[in-house]
Design a protein around this motif. Structure first.
Motif, PDB file in Angstrom:
ATOM      1  N   GLU A 230       0.829  -1.200   0.000  1.00  0.00           N
ATOM      2  CA  GLU A 230       0.000   0.000   0.000  1.00  0.00           C
ATOM      3  C   GLU A 230       0.867   1.255   0.000  1.00  0.00           C
ATOM      4  OE1 GLU A 230      -3.136  -0.406   2.862  1.00  0.00           O
ATOM      5  OE2 GLU A 230      -3.658   1.731   2.662  1.00  0.00           O
ATOM      6  N   SER A 231       1.908   1.229   0.812  1.00  0.00           N
ATOM      7  CA  SER A 231       2.725   2.435   0.915  1.00  0.00           C
ATOM      8  C   SER A 231       3.426   2.730  -0.412  1.00  0.00           C
ATOM      9  CB  SER A 231       3.745   2.301   2.037  1.00  0.00           C
ATOM     10  OG  SER A 231       4.753   1.388   1.652  1.00  0.00           O
ATOM     11  N   MET A 232       3.731   1.687  -1.164  1.00  0.00           N
ATOM     12  CA  MET A 232       4.312   1.921  -2.493  1.00  0.00           C
ATOM     13  C   MET A 232       3.273   2.606  -3.371  1.00  0.00           C
ATOM     14  SD  MET A 232       6.757  -1.165  -3.708  1.00  0.00           S
ATOM     15  CE  MET A 232       7.960   0.000  -4.369  1.00  0.00           C
ATOM     16  N   ALA A 233       2.064   2.115  -3.298  1.00  0.00           N
ATOM     17  CA  ALA A 233       1.002   2.705  -4.108  1.00  0.00           C
ATOM     18  C   ALA A 233       0.819   4.172  -3.756  1.00  0.00           C
ATOM     19  CB  ALA A 233      -0.295   1.935  -3.884  1.00  0.00           C
ATOM     20  N   GLU A 234       0.847   4.436  -2.439  1.00  0.00           N
ATOM     21  CA  GLU A 234       0.631   5.821  -2.029  1.00  0.00           C
ATOM     22  C   GLU A 234       1.758   6.722  -2.505  1.00  0.00           C
ATOM     23  OE1 GLU A 234      -0.051   5.326   2.093  1.00  0.00           O
ATOM     24  OE2 GLU A 234      -2.123   4.677   1.754  1.00  0.00           O
ATOM     25  N   ALA A 235       2.977   6.228  -2.382  1.00  0.00           N
ATOM     26  CA  ALA A 235       4.119   7.031  -2.832  1.00  0.00           C
ATOM     27  C   ALA A 235       4.010   7.304  -4.328  1.00  0.00           C
ATOM     28  CB  ALA A 235       5.421   6.308  -2.507  1.00  0.00           C
ATOM     29  N   LEU A 236       3.630   6.276  -5.072  1.00  0.00           N
ATOM     30  CA  LEU A 236       3.453   6.462  -6.515  1.00  0.00           C
ATOM     31  C   LEU A 236       2.360   7.492  -6.795  1.00  0.00           C
ATOM     32  CD1 LEU A 236       3.538   3.173  -8.591  1.00  0.00           C
ATOM     33  CD2 LEU A 236       4.818   5.270  -8.939  1.00  0.00           C
ATOM     34  N   ALA A 237       1.254   7.371  -6.092  1.00  0.00           N
ATOM     35  CA  ALA A 237       0.138   8.299  -6.294  1.00  0.00           C
ATOM     36  C   ALA A 237       0.606   9.727  -6.060  1.00  0.00           C
ATOM     37  CB  ALA A 237      -1.017   7.942  -5.362  1.00  0.00           C
ATOM     38  N   GLU A 238       1.332   9.893  -4.965  1.00  0.00           N
ATOM     39  CA  GLU A 238       1.848  11.222  -4.636  1.00  0.00           C
ATOM     40  C   GLU A 238       2.687  11.759  -5.802  1.00  0.00           C
ATOM     41  OE1 GLU A 238       0.615  13.391  -1.726  1.00  0.00           O
ATOM     42  OE2 GLU A 238       0.604  11.206  -1.494  1.00  0.00           O
ATOM     43  N   GLN A 239       3.558  10.910  -6.302  1.00  0.00           N
ATOM     44  CA  GLN A 239       4.437  11.288  -7.394  1.00  0.00           C
ATOM     45  C   GLN A 239       3.627  11.707  -8.628  1.00  0.00           C
ATOM     46  OE1 GLN A 239       7.977   8.628  -7.927  1.00  0.00           O
ATOM     47  NE2 GLN A 239       7.119   8.353  -9.948  1.00  0.00           N
ATOM     48  N   TYR A 240       2.583  10.978  -8.893  1.00  0.00           N
ATOM     49  CA  TYR A 240       1.762  11.286 -10.063  1.00  0.00           C
ATOM     50  C   TYR A 240       1.031  12.604  -9.874  1.00  0.00           C
ATOM     51  CZ  TYR A 240       2.676   6.536 -11.639  1.00  0.00           C
ATOM     52  OH  TYR A 240       3.291   5.386 -12.052  1.00  0.00           O
TER      53      TYR A 240
ATOM     54  N   ASP B 118       2.035  15.116  -8.152  1.00  0.00           N
ATOM     55  CA  ASP B 118       3.021  16.172  -8.386  1.00  0.00           C
ATOM     56  C   ASP B 118       3.214  16.392  -9.882  1.00  0.00           C
ATOM     57  OD1 ASP B 118       3.273  16.299  -5.719  1.00  0.00           O
ATOM     58  OD2 ASP B 118       5.311  15.490  -5.597  1.00  0.00           O
ATOM     59  N   ALA B 119       3.378  15.306 -10.594  1.00  0.00           N
ATOM     60  CA  ALA B 119       3.596  15.420 -12.033  1.00  0.00           C
ATOM     61  C   ALA B 119       2.414  16.124 -12.697  1.00  0.00           C
ATOM     62  CB  ALA B 119       3.798  14.037 -12.637  1.00  0.00           C
ATOM     63  N   LEU B 120       1.221  15.769 -12.265  1.00  0.00           N
ATOM     64  CA  LEU B 120       0.031  16.420 -12.811  1.00  0.00           C
ATOM     65  C   LEU B 120       0.070  17.923 -12.546  1.00  0.00           C
ATOM     66  CD1 LEU B 120      -3.238  14.389 -12.147  1.00  0.00           C
ATOM     67  CD2 LEU B 120      -2.313  15.196 -14.309  1.00  0.00           C
ATOM     68  N   SER B 121       0.364  18.296 -11.322  1.00  0.00           N
ATOM     69  CA  SER B 121       0.421  19.709 -10.966  1.00  0.00           C
ATOM     70  C   SER B 121       1.377  20.435 -11.889  1.00  0.00           C
ATOM     71  CB  SER B 121       0.927  19.878  -9.530  1.00  0.00           C
ATOM     72  OG  SER B 121       0.052  19.247  -8.637  1.00  0.00           O
ATOM     73  N   VAL B 122       2.558  19.908 -11.996  1.00  0.00           N
ATOM     74  CA  VAL B 122       3.582  20.548 -12.817  1.00  0.00           C
ATOM     75  C   VAL B 122       3.090  20.678 -14.254  1.00  0.00           C
ATOM     76  CG1 VAL B 122       5.871  20.229 -13.825  1.00  0.00           C
ATOM     77  CG2 VAL B 122       5.492  19.796 -11.377  1.00  0.00           C
ATOM     78  N   ALA B 123       2.584  19.583 -14.786  1.00  0.00           N
ATOM     79  CA  ALA B 123       2.182  19.586 -16.193  1.00  0.00           C
ATOM     80  C   ALA B 123       1.052  20.571 -16.441  1.00  0.00           C
ATOM     81  CB  ALA B 123       1.763  18.178 -16.601  1.00  0.00           C
ATOM     82  N   GLN B 124       0.084  20.586 -15.543  1.00  0.00           N
ATOM     83  CA  GLN B 124      -1.055  21.454 -15.786  1.00  0.00           C
ATOM     84  C   GLN B 124      -0.750  22.911 -15.493  1.00  0.00           C
ATOM     85  OE1 GLN B 124      -3.948  19.247 -13.609  1.00  0.00           O
ATOM     86  NE2 GLN B 124      -4.587  18.072 -15.401  1.00  0.00           N
ATOM     87  N   ALA B 125       0.199  23.136 -14.592  1.00  0.00           N
ATOM     88  CA  ALA B 125       0.572  24.520 -14.283  1.00  0.00           C
ATOM     89  C   ALA B 125       1.164  25.201 -15.512  1.00  0.00           C
ATOM     90  CB  ALA B 125       1.583  24.538 -13.135  1.00  0.00           C
ATOM     91  N   ARG B 126       1.793  24.416 -16.368  1.00  0.00           N
ATOM     92  CA  ARG B 126       2.439  24.980 -17.554  1.00  0.00           C
ATOM     93  C   ARG B 126       1.463  25.711 -18.461  1.00  0.00           C
ATOM     94  NH1 ARG B 126       5.522  20.108 -18.886  1.00  0.00           N
ATOM     95  NH2 ARG B 126       3.733  19.801 -20.236  1.00  0.00           N
TER      96      ARG B 126
ATOM     97  N   ALA C 206      -8.170  13.620  -5.132  1.00  0.00           N
ATOM     98  CA  ALA C 206      -7.311  14.783  -5.351  1.00  0.00           C
ATOM     99  C   ALA C 206      -7.578  15.387  -6.727  1.00  0.00           C
ATOM    100  CB  ALA C 206      -5.844  14.388  -5.221  1.00  0.00           C
ATOM    101  N   VAL C 207      -7.732  14.531  -7.708  1.00  0.00           N
ATOM    102  CA  VAL C 207      -7.999  15.037  -9.053  1.00  0.00           C
ATOM    103  C   VAL C 207      -9.376  15.680  -9.114  1.00  0.00           C
ATOM    104  CG1 VAL C 207      -8.236  14.392 -11.460  1.00  0.00           C
ATOM    105  CG2 VAL C 207      -6.417  13.381 -10.085  1.00  0.00           C
ATOM    106  N   VAL C 208     -10.337  15.025  -8.451  1.00  0.00           N
ATOM    107  CA  VAL C 208     -11.685  15.612  -8.422  1.00  0.00           C
ATOM    108  C   VAL C 208     -11.625  17.028  -7.862  1.00  0.00           C
ATOM    109  CG1 VAL C 208     -13.916  15.499  -7.257  1.00  0.00           C
ATOM    110  CG2 VAL C 208     -12.951  13.437  -8.301  1.00  0.00           C
ATOM    111  N   GLU C 209     -10.827  17.221  -6.826  1.00  0.00           N
ATOM    112  CA  GLU C 209     -10.767  18.543  -6.213  1.00  0.00           C
ATOM    113  C   GLU C 209     -10.208  19.598  -7.170  1.00  0.00           C
ATOM    114  OE1 GLU C 209      -8.826  17.549  -2.591  1.00  0.00           O
ATOM    115  OE2 GLU C 209     -10.752  16.955  -1.698  1.00  0.00           O
ATOM    116  N   ARG C 210      -9.251  19.185  -7.976  1.00  0.00           N
ATOM    117  CA  ARG C 210      -8.728  20.133  -8.951  1.00  0.00           C
ATOM    118  C   ARG C 210      -9.771  20.514  -9.978  1.00  0.00           C
ATOM    119  NH1 ARG C 210      -2.598  18.717  -9.629  1.00  0.00           N
ATOM    120  NH2 ARG C 210      -2.263  18.236  -7.424  1.00  0.00           N
ATOM    121  N   VAL C 211     -10.465  19.529 -10.455  1.00  0.00           N
ATOM    122  CA  VAL C 211     -11.494  19.815 -11.452  1.00  0.00           C
ATOM    123  C   VAL C 211     -12.581  20.680 -10.826  1.00  0.00           C
ATOM    124  CG1 VAL C 211     -13.248  18.760 -12.902  1.00  0.00           C
ATOM    125  CG2 VAL C 211     -11.001  17.707 -12.725  1.00  0.00           C
ATOM    126  N   ASP C 212     -12.920  20.360  -9.600  1.00  0.00           N
ATOM    127  CA  ASP C 212     -13.903  21.156  -8.865  1.00  0.00           C
ATOM    128  C   ASP C 212     -13.480  22.622  -8.840  1.00  0.00           C
ATOM    129  OD1 ASP C 212     -15.075  22.255  -6.165  1.00  0.00           O
ATOM    130  OD2 ASP C 212     -16.261  20.474  -6.677  1.00  0.00           O
TER     131      ASP C 212
END
Lengths: 193, 193, 193, 193
Positions: free
Chosen positions: A61-71, A73-81, A126-132
DNA sequence: GATGAATGAGAGTTCATTCAT
DNA sequence: CATGAATGAACTCTCATTCAT
């Protein structure tokens, strides 16, 4: 001074390792799905012994969570552009493009994304909140609870078409992507009225 | 003579057994998901020994497939009730209602449906084909491969919102259902033009 | 010249380290028992990395042995304070007091003692030999092999009641201690005859 | 009528297996101690796959408990043979013999007893309660809490000398046994006054 | 000396599946 | 048909120990 370097090297090794392990996990999650993925398989994919995995992650589970966190972040960066405040005076199509395109790019580049997106409520929320947020800025007069509903459905639609996009290539992939955008536009246009 | 009767009884008993086992399987799949469900758990839920399970199903997958088949039948029956040839001269909303409402009823009545729908390509494909048929009848001029694309996306959208519908009750459930129909209408209206 | 100083410092540092590590080991042994104690836990308790542990002790067993040695020294020191040659013209009660009281004090002060006393034959044997000595001085006419037998049983009795003494506090602890002495006196009086 | 036999056979097979597994567990516990004993070792000793073990016992602890229960039963049976109400008008030596001898016989016949006796509070407590009972019958005027104390110490003494008895054979074993009885007699005579 | 990442055998446990009864 | 004991490979996770830095 020298001492600020040494610890860094150690951490650097660890962090490189962590990235490497998460990479392997992503591959295995992509191939087997989160539930069917095994820690041994991840270890093997990372060419590492199982013990090493557990030095960094207490469990799957903790691997999944770490991966999710990483993704995330990547989303934030990509969309901020491509975002900024220009959610308002802009055609809906542009907003959709600027949301969907980087998201799909990330999903294509990170094959672990999709299985986690199905599995992790946290990631989806988390993604839902961004779209919201975006909807709130574009259509401020909308009722918050209805807005949340729409955001949820929007994200679900994205998640639903995503596997088709990932499972195909070339023209077919483009077609599914276009279709996804078409659905979202139709749905969200309907909303704004 | 005796032999034409006995087998029938046996078959009848066997079918009852099968239904009972599939019921138990559906419950377990609903509670744990297909991957996490165990045959022992299914046997226990059916109040039967594991051996008995294997007398009727050679393995876990075959249970899932049998269940999927059963759900497809149920879908056919339910949708046949309100369908017929009246796909043509009828408002899109009606068509959507007559597709979505019975489907959701079945999903609510059969909690094993959703996990299987995520898992079984076969089940999803079968449903896609039906939707494809309906579109073909309603919009005959559309290109078949594009039609298939649309049908696929339509079914994916349904599958995407379904968990939200199943996870909620009362007003919220109704809202998600309405939203699902709204998405489908917006998308399919866009298509028909 | 410099070289005679540096090594000493090093040794001094090393011995401090060793004491610190053994302290941590004692704590962990006390909390988990020797078998269940892990080297990682000892390292963590000593706020040191596992590698450092192995710089001083080749393995888990050697830590236990070093601790046992340390406890034996402490026992010697403590019992030397009140012993001397006065084993002869003295009431049995006094001898027992002068043996039991410091031993219990050490056990209370060093929670690692008891688990090691159960585990280490070597530690138990060393204590048996001391008791054997005392019996030899007090009852010289006794047969050596019988003496050894008595010493062994005496130490076993001590080890048997010890956990009860350590597991309790206050009045109950005192009661168990008194009871221990009572057993020993009854047993050893019986012997002397 | 036939139907009451068939189930019995099944249960019989199971119970025979259980006895067999507990036997193997006892051997392994005796050889390695409870903590160090592994389920795989028990399975191997029983010439059975690990899975079979878990069909009957959910974990190692439950095996230990089942064994403890079995030993308690054996103790009851053995001690019931020579006991009765004759705790009163009888010399202390006889009471001790009738308690200690069957206990030691059981321990010799069941090498799993001793490790469990060290490990299982439950087993020890059960034996303490029996001893408490006997003391209560023989010395009714004694204060209950003190009686409990004495019973506890008595059992601890037994447990303490037991390993020596089990670790030796022939004359030495007899000597330890005699010594054990001597301790108990001396201690308990001291009490009765 | 000190660190902490790395190891890998092995522990406990699970589960789809088989088979004697 | 039904049972449930039996299997054994595989899984998650641990830990004494090693080793590059």
């Amino acid at each position: 001074m020298v001492e600020t370097v040494k610890p860094r090297r150690r951490q650097a090794r660890g962090e490189r390792r962590i990235a490497q392990l998460l990479d392997a996990a992503a591959k295995v999650f992509a191939a087997e799905g989160y539930v069917a993925a095994t820690m041994n398989a991840v270890a093997a994919a990372a060419e590492v012994s199982p013990g090493t995995l557990y030095q960094f992650f207490p469990n799957k589970e903790s691997m999944a969570e770490a991966l999710a966190e990483q993704y995330l972040d990547a989303l934030s960066v990509a969309q901020a552009r491509g975002e900024g405040a220009e959610v308002l005076g802009v055609p809906l199509d542009d907003v959709i493009n600027r949301m969907v395109d980087p998201a799909i790019e990330i999903c294509l580049a990170n094959p672990g994304f999709e299985p986690l997106f199905s599995w992790s409520d946290r990631l989806r929320t988390a993604v839902v909140e961004r779209v919201d947020d975006i909807i709130a800025r574009r259509v401020p007069e909308i009722d918050p609870s209805r807005r949340r509903l729409i955001a949820t459905v929007t994200v679900r639609i994205f998640a639903a078409v995503l596997p088709q996009i990932l499972a195909t290539t070339g023209r077919e992939q483009l077609e599914y992507t276009r279709e996804l955008k078409r659905v979202l536009r139709a749905y969200l246009l309907d909303i704004s009225d």
